[in-house]
Structures are given as C-alpha cells and as structure tokens.
Design a protein around this motif. Structure first.
Motif, mmCIF file in Angstrom:
data_model
loop_
_atom_site.group_PDB
_atom_site.id
_atom_site.type_symbol
_atom_site.label_atom_id
_atom_site.label_comp_id
_atom_site.label_asym_id
_atom_site.label_seq_id
_atom_site.Cartn_x
_atom_site.Cartn_y
_atom_site.Cartn_z
ATOM 1 N N SER A 68 0.881 -1.150 0.081
ATOM 2 C CA SER A 68 -0.221 0.106 -0.019
ATOM 3 C C SER A 68 0.818 1.467 -0.056
ATOM 4 C CB SER A 68 -1.045 0.009 1.224
ATOM 5 O OG SER A 68 -1.838 -1.212 0.943
ATOM 6 N N ARG A 69 1.822 1.200 0.849
ATOM 7 C CA ARG A 69 2.834 2.307 0.708
ATOM 8 C C ARG A 69 3.565 2.620 -0.700
ATOM 9 N NH1 ARG A 69 4.276 0.707 6.480
ATOM 10 N NH2 ARG A 69 5.917 -0.615 5.376
ATOM 11 N N GLY A 102 1.831 6.418 -6.899
ATOM 12 C CA GLY A 102 0.488 7.117 -7.302
ATOM 13 C C GLY A 102 0.897 8.728 -7.158
ATOM 14 N N ILE A 103 1.369 9.042 -6.438
ATOM 15 C CA ILE A 103 1.768 10.434 -6.122
ATOM 16 C C ILE A 103 2.592 10.897 -7.202
ATOM 17 C CG2 ILE A 103 3.082 12.331 -4.759
ATOM 18 C CD1 ILE A 103 1.771 10.575 -2.172
ATOM 19 N N VAL A 104 3.678 10.122 -7.423
ATOM 20 C CA VAL A 104 4.684 10.435 -8.434
ATOM 21 C C VAL A 104 3.907 10.362 -9.762
ATOM 22 C CG1 VAL A 104 6.637 9.596 -9.847
ATOM 23 C CG2 VAL A 104 6.694 9.484 -7.266
ATOM 24 N N LEU A 140 3.698 13.879 -12.239
ATOM 25 C CA LEU A 140 4.213 13.780 -13.532
ATOM 26 C C LEU A 140 2.976 14.170 -14.692
ATOM 27 C CD1 LEU A 140 6.216 10.662 -13.897
ATOM 28 C CD2 LEU A 140 7.112 13.069 -13.906
ATOM 29 N N TYR A 141 1.809 13.723 -14.304
ATOM 30 C CA TYR A 141 0.693 13.967 -14.971
ATOM 31 C C TYR A 141 0.312 15.529 -14.758
ATOM 32 C CZ TYR A 141 -4.171 14.264 -16.906
ATOM 33 O OH TYR A 141 -5.252 14.220 -17.664
ATOM 34 N N VAL A 142 0.478 16.385 -13.871
ATOM 35 C CA VAL A 142 0.166 17.626 -13.634
ATOM 36 C C VAL A 142 1.321 18.553 -14.341
ATOM 37 C CG1 VAL A 142 0.099 19.605 -11.981
ATOM 38 C CG2 VAL A 142 -1.067 17.443 -11.348
ATOM 39 N N VAL A 143 2.373 18.193 -14.355
ATOM 40 C CA VAL A 143 3.739 18.676 -14.778
ATOM 41 C C VAL A 143 3.471 18.687 -16.541
ATOM 42 C CG1 VAL A 143 6.149 18.473 -15.429
ATOM 43 C CG2 VAL A 143 5.270 18.391 -13.043
ATOM 44 N N GLU A 144 3.201 17.458 -16.789
ATOM 45 C CA GLU A 144 2.882 17.013 -18.406
ATOM 46 C C GLU A 144 1.668 18.273 -18.677
ATOM 47 O OE1 GLU A 144 1.594 13.704 -21.462
ATOM 48 O OE2 GLU A 144 1.454 13.317 -19.433
#
Length: 60
Positions: A38-39, A45-47, A51-55
């Motif tokens: 889970s960790r 998931g955060i990474v 990356l999606y937001v930066v893209e």
C-alpha cells in the motif's frame, strides 16, 4: 493511462491475495506485506499524479 489502470488492478489482486493468505494462515507477516504494498502504491501514485500535472502544465 492504461499503465496506471493495470497497476491498480495488480495492486488490488495483491492486496486481496495477501488478505486471504492472512485469513487462512493467521500469520501477521501478510499484514505487513499489505502495508508495504500500500505504501509503495501510494508513493507511485503520487509520482504519477505529479508527472501528469507537470505534463499538462508544460503542454498547455
């Protein structure tokens, strides 16, 4: 996005399998494995989300 969906399915399968292993054996090490999985999934998931937001910001 298909990669993210496949990883979610793999995560769910792993957690269910480890949960069933704990239920059948009573060995608490499987609960520790569930925590680790889970960790790891949370960090990945955060990474991926970052990356999606930066893209999206770069391609705007």
């Amino acid at each position: 996005m298909i990669f993210v969906r496949l990883m979610i399915v793999a995560l769910l399968i792993a957690v269910v399998a480890l949960g069933l292993a704990w239920l059948f054996t009573g060995n608490r090490k499987y609960l520790g494995y569930i925590g680790r999985v889970s960790r790891f999934a949370l960090v990945v998931g955060i990474v991926v989300a970052l990356l999606y937001v930066v893209e999206r910001l770069v391609l705007r």
